[in-house]
Design an enzyme around this catalytic site. Structure first.
Site, short mmCIF file in Angstrom:
data_model
loop_
_atom_site.label_atom_id
_atom_site.label_comp_id
_atom_site.label_asym_id
_atom_site.label_seq_id
_atom_site.Cartn_x
_atom_site.Cartn_y
_atom_site.Cartn_z
CG ASP A 33 -7.43 -2.75 -3.80
OD1 ASP A 33 -8.04 -1.98 -2.62
OD2 ASP A 33 -6.16 -2.84 -3.92
CG HIS B 105 -5.59 -1.97 -0.06
ND1 HIS B 105 -5.21 -1.44 -1.48
CD2 HIS B 105 -4.65 -1.29 0.58
CE1 HIS B 105 -4.22 -0.72 -1.37
NE2 HIS B 105 -4.08 -0.43 -0.03
CB SER C 52 -0.85 0.18 1.20
OG SER C 52 -1.78 0.86 1.05
#
Length: 267
Positions: free
Chosen positions: A217, A245, A95
């Site tokens: 996502d 995610h 991320s």
């Protein structure tokens, strides 16, 4: 300063093997990698750590000034690399950490030799010709909700971020991780994560790079993966047959397979 203690550094795998440096995302800690570490550590030296303010790090070392910028998190990465004298390590960032890895590789190119970007997003806010997944108003509301009631926000948002509603235990794990973070620290990390535009930094990436995205996502839609892939010359884009995610938790075997395949291509 004892960097190993400050960042709760843990190392596993063969001592003479190439190094993988695994970096967690917002609201998480190194425990989020536990399902992929065993397979990776069979062939590679795996370095795990927590950013200051997360997990088992030394909270006394946290400062709002340093960690109001992704450069502060990149400095943590460089500190760990220097402490362990890592050379040409493969940085695996989840991320927001995908972009932290870009900054760390620019700051210490001798330390990081390749990037694996797991569900990255250089900019979460939509722009002309760019879909980040959120409007400015969306992000403003998200941050206002987080700052007003962090525990309530965590309980509501973590399952959305995780996806996989048919596996509620995954959303609960992410909720627990979020709730374990100090709300004041989480507020700063959230603003740094969701308000930073790092698109221009992608242009300077010159190391081999793998971009990992999921089929679905809610935080980083596939348009973002395509953008990152297109912005980094020679990068490889792999779309995992996974939802959410956090594929290192929801689809650890697919995630591990994609990372190992990329690493083999570097040899």
């Amino acid at each position: 300063m004892d960097i190993r203690r400050r960042n709760n550094v843990n190392v596993t795998g063969p001592e003479d093997a190439p190094v993988l440096l695994l970096a967690h995302g917002f609201g998480c800690d190194q425990n989020m990698w536990r399902l992929v570490v065993p397979a990776l550590a069979k062939r590679y030296r795996v370095v795990l750590f927590d950013y200051v303010g997360s997990g088992g790090s030394d909270l006394a070392a946290w400062s709002e000034e340093r960690y109001s910028s992704l450069q502060g998190y990149a400095a943590d990465v460089v500190d760990v690399c220097e402490e362990l004298d890592l050379r040409q390590a493969v940085f695996v960032g989840h991320s927001v950490s995908a972009m932290v890895g870009v900054l760390a590789a620019q700051a210490a190119p001798e330390r990081i030799g390749a990037l694996v970007m797991v569900t990255p997003s250089p900019c979460y806010i939509d722009d002309e010709g760019y879909r980040g997944g959120f409007s400015t108003e969306d992000i403003d509301e998200l941050l206002a909700s987080l700052e007003a009631n962090y525990l309530g926000w965590s309980s509501a948002m973590a399952p959305v971020i995780m996806g996989n509603p048919e596996r509620p235990e995954l959303g609960q794990e992410l909720t627990n991780s979020f709730c374990a973070t100090d709300p004041d620290i989480a507020r700063v990390f959230a603003r740094t994560t969701f308000l930073t535009d790092s698109r221009e930094d992608l242009e300077g990436v010159s190391v081999p790079t793998l971009v990992l995205e999921c089929e679905q996502d809610a935080i980083a839609p596939r348009e973002v993966g395509a953008y990152v892939h297109g912005a980094i010359p020679g990068s490889r884009l792999v779309t995992l047959d996974a939802t959410g995610h956090c594929p290192q938790l929801s689809a650890p075997e697919a995630t591990t397979g994609a990372i190992l395949g990329f690493l083999e291509s570097l040899k």
